[in-house]
Design an enzyme around this catalytic site. Structure first.
Site, PDB file in Angstrom:
ATOM      1  N   ASP A  19       0.829  -1.209   0.000  1.00 19.60           N
ATOM      2  CA  ASP A  19       0.000   0.000   0.000  1.00 19.60           C
ATOM      3  C   ASP A  19       0.869   1.267   0.000  1.00 19.60           C
ATOM      4  O   ASP A  19       1.998   1.247   0.487  1.00 19.60           O
ATOM      5  CB  ASP A  19      -0.912  -0.030   1.233  1.00 19.60           C
ATOM      6  CG  ASP A  19      -2.086   0.922   1.103  1.00 19.60           C
ATOM      7  OD1 ASP A  19      -2.388   1.361  -0.029  1.00 19.60           O
ATOM      8  OD2 ASP A  19      -2.712   1.223   2.136  1.00 19.60           O
ATOM      9  N   HIS A  36       2.652   3.793  -8.813  1.00 23.23           N
ATOM     10  CA  HIS A  36       2.488   2.373  -9.174  1.00 23.23           C
ATOM     11  C   HIS A  36       3.707   1.877  -9.970  1.00 23.23           C
ATOM     12  O   HIS A  36       4.160   0.745  -9.801  1.00 23.23           O
ATOM     13  CB  HIS A  36       1.220   2.173  -9.999  1.00 23.23           C
ATOM     14  CG  HIS A  36      -0.050   2.527  -9.267  1.00 23.23           C
ATOM     15  ND1 HIS A  36      -0.291   2.127  -7.974  1.00 23.23           N
ATOM     16  CD2 HIS A  36      -1.134   3.243  -9.635  1.00 23.23           C
ATOM     17  CE1 HIS A  36      -1.478   2.592  -7.590  1.00 23.23           C
ATOM     18  NE2 HIS A  36      -2.011   3.277  -8.576  1.00 23.23           N
ATOM     19  N   LEU A 130      10.397 -20.864  -5.685  1.00 22.17           N
ATOM     20  CA  LEU A 130       9.555 -19.899  -4.968  1.00 22.17           C
ATOM     21  C   LEU A 130       8.166 -19.896  -5.594  1.00 22.17           C
ATOM     22  O   LEU A 130       8.027 -19.809  -6.811  1.00 22.17           O
ATOM     23  CB  LEU A 130      10.170 -18.487  -5.075  1.00 22.17           C
ATOM     24  CG  LEU A 130       9.295 -17.300  -4.657  1.00 22.17           C
ATOM     25  CD1 LEU A 130       8.928 -17.359  -3.176  1.00 22.17           C
ATOM     26  CD2 LEU A 130      10.005 -15.969  -4.949  1.00 22.17           C
TER      27      LEU A 130
HETATM   28  C1  IPE Z   1      -5.295  -2.736  -0.147  1.00 26.10           C
HETATM   29  O1  IPE Z   1      -4.991  -1.392  -0.336  1.00 26.10           O
HETATM   30  C2  IPE Z   1      -5.302  -3.452  -1.461  1.00 26.10           C
HETATM   31  C3  IPE Z   1      -4.004  -3.565  -2.109  1.00 26.10           C
HETATM   32  C4  IPE Z   1      -2.844  -3.225  -1.589  1.00 26.10           C
HETATM   33  C5  IPE Z   1      -4.039  -4.139  -3.426  1.00 26.10           C
HETATM   34  P1  IPE Z   1      -6.144  -0.305  -0.476  1.00 26.10           P
HETATM   35  O2  IPE Z   1      -5.475   1.005  -0.611  1.00 26.10           O
HETATM   36  O3  IPE Z   1      -7.108  -0.688  -1.526  1.00 26.10           O
HETATM   37  O4  IPE Z   1      -6.877  -0.447   0.939  1.00 26.10           O
HETATM   38  P2  IPE Z   1      -7.722   0.589   1.778  1.00 26.10           P
HETATM   39  O5  IPE Z   1      -8.731   1.196   0.841  1.00 26.10           O
HETATM   40  O6  IPE Z   1      -6.764   1.600   2.302  1.00 26.10           O
HETATM   41  O7  IPE Z   1      -8.339  -0.214   2.874  1.00 26.10           O
HETATM   42  C1  IPE Z   2      -1.451   0.384  -3.413  1.00 28.76           C
HETATM   43  O1  IPE Z   2      -1.273   1.758  -3.364  1.00 28.76           O
HETATM   44  C2  IPE Z   2      -1.705  -0.121  -4.816  1.00 28.76           C
HETATM   45  C3  IPE Z   2      -3.094  -0.564  -5.066  1.00 28.76           C
HETATM   46  C4  IPE Z   2      -4.045  -0.658  -4.172  1.00 28.76           C
HETATM   47  C5  IPE Z   2      -3.408  -0.953  -6.435  1.00 28.76           C
HETATM   48  P1  IPE Z   2      -2.503   2.761  -3.329  1.00 28.76           P
HETATM   49  O2  IPE Z   2      -2.874   3.096  -4.740  1.00 28.76           O
HETATM   50  O3  IPE Z   2      -3.614   2.223  -2.502  1.00 28.76           O
HETATM   51  O4  IPE Z   2      -1.842   4.021  -2.637  1.00 28.76           O
HETATM   52  P2  IPE Z   2      -2.470   4.957  -1.512  1.00 28.76           P
HETATM   53  O5  IPE Z   2      -2.990   4.080  -0.427  1.00 28.76           O
HETATM   54  O6  IPE Z   2      -3.570   5.731  -2.172  1.00 28.76           O
HETATM   55  O7  IPE Z   2      -1.344   5.806  -1.070  1.00 28.76           O
HETATM   56 MG    MG Z   3      -4.098   2.378  -0.543  1.00 29.87          MG
END
Ligand code: IPE
Ligand code: IPE
Ligand code: MG
Length: 240
Positions: A19, A36, A130
């Site tokens: 995240d 990303h 792995l």
């Molecule tokens: C969790 O992250 C899902 C992934 C890392 C793919 P999100 O950014 O979607 O989760 P929330 O919305 O903070 O709970």
């Molecule tokens: C995790 O990073 C990647 C996905 C959930 C696809 P986020 O896109 O959720 O990044 P934040 O949480 O908004 O910083």
């Molecule tokens: Mg996120």
């Protein structure tokens, strides 16, 4: 070289909620997709380190069922990055003996992405060093519900006589994979976000403020060191 001298016991299975890509980009006044993109470099580094350390299972949460609710443009870019990742990393998977396994509803993806995912799983299926699980369009509640539905059907037609934990686990997408020993979540949120609800029952949790694009080998080793200091009791009491 990875200095793992201090790590006495490595986990068998590490799961990661990757995240914070969006926040990483926002801090730099960049579009979210840049986060990303750099996050993909972290994926490569963490996969490589996991392989180097001979940790046999790694599960990465890359896209949740709920993530489809994001703006169309971001979803589109994430799908493009997924395709690029699969194409770019296949040689590494073959060279390093990495088997790709997808957890989630592949059918939610456009046909071309589905084909690419299937192809990568087929090509890497004999690799044994792995097991890399990538959770895509994943929802733990959905996983549990589809398992319950399949079990109910088999029970009704008499194919199974008894329903217990061991039987139930055979219907999960993680069939045959041991439960995670360590769950890492980057970017500081204190939640599970619908990830592996069944499998995390006794997993050690490690939450770091480091954003995913900054989570590299050094930060990973720190998490593994912390894990090795944990005292896992599984509800029992400590032996004298
Ligand atoms: C969790 O992250 C899902 C992934 C890392 C793919 P999100 O950014 O979607 O989760 P929330 O919305 O903070 O709970
Ligand atoms: C995790 O990073 C990647 C996905 C959930 C696809 P986020 O896109 O959720 O990044 P934040 O949480 O908004 O910083
Ligand atoms: Mg996120």
């Amino acid at each position: 070289m990875v200095d793992t001298g201090e790590i006495k016991n490595l986990p068998v299975h590490v799961a990661i909620i990757m995240d914070g890509n969006g926040r990483w980009a926002r801090q730099r006044n960049l579009p979210r997709v840049e986060g990303h993109l750099v996050g993909m470099e972290s994926v490569r580094e963490i996969v490589t380190t996991t392989r180097k350390l001979h940790i046999p299972y790694l599960t990465l949460y890359a896209f949740s069922k709920e993530n489809w609710k994001r703006p169309k443009e971001e979803v589109k870019r994430l799908l493009e990055l997924l395709e690029i990742y699969l194409e770019k990393e296949l040689p590494l998977m073959m060279e390093k003996g990495i088997r790709l396994n997808i957890l989630g509803d592949i059918k939610d993806f456009p046909k071309r992405v589905q084909r690419r995912l299937q192809e990568t799983m087929d090509k890497t299926k004999k690799n044994r060093e792995l097991c890399l699980n990538i959770a895509l369009s994943y929802s733990a509640r959905k996983e549990i519900l589809q398992a319950a539905t399949a079990i109910a059907e088999e029970y009704k037609r008499g194919a199974i006589k008894r329903i217990n934990e061991r039987v139930f686990e055979k219907y999960l997408w993680t069939k045959g994979i041991p439960d995670p020993d360590l769950l890492i979540r980057t970017s500081g949120e204190m939640r599970i976000s619908n990830f592996l609800l069944w499998q995390l029952a006794y997993t050690e949790l490690y939450i770091t403020d480091t954003l995913w694009p900054d989570f590299r080998e050094e930060a990973y080793i720190e998490a593994l060191k912390e894990y090795s200091r944990r005292d896992r009791r599984f509800g029992s009491i400590k032996e004298a």
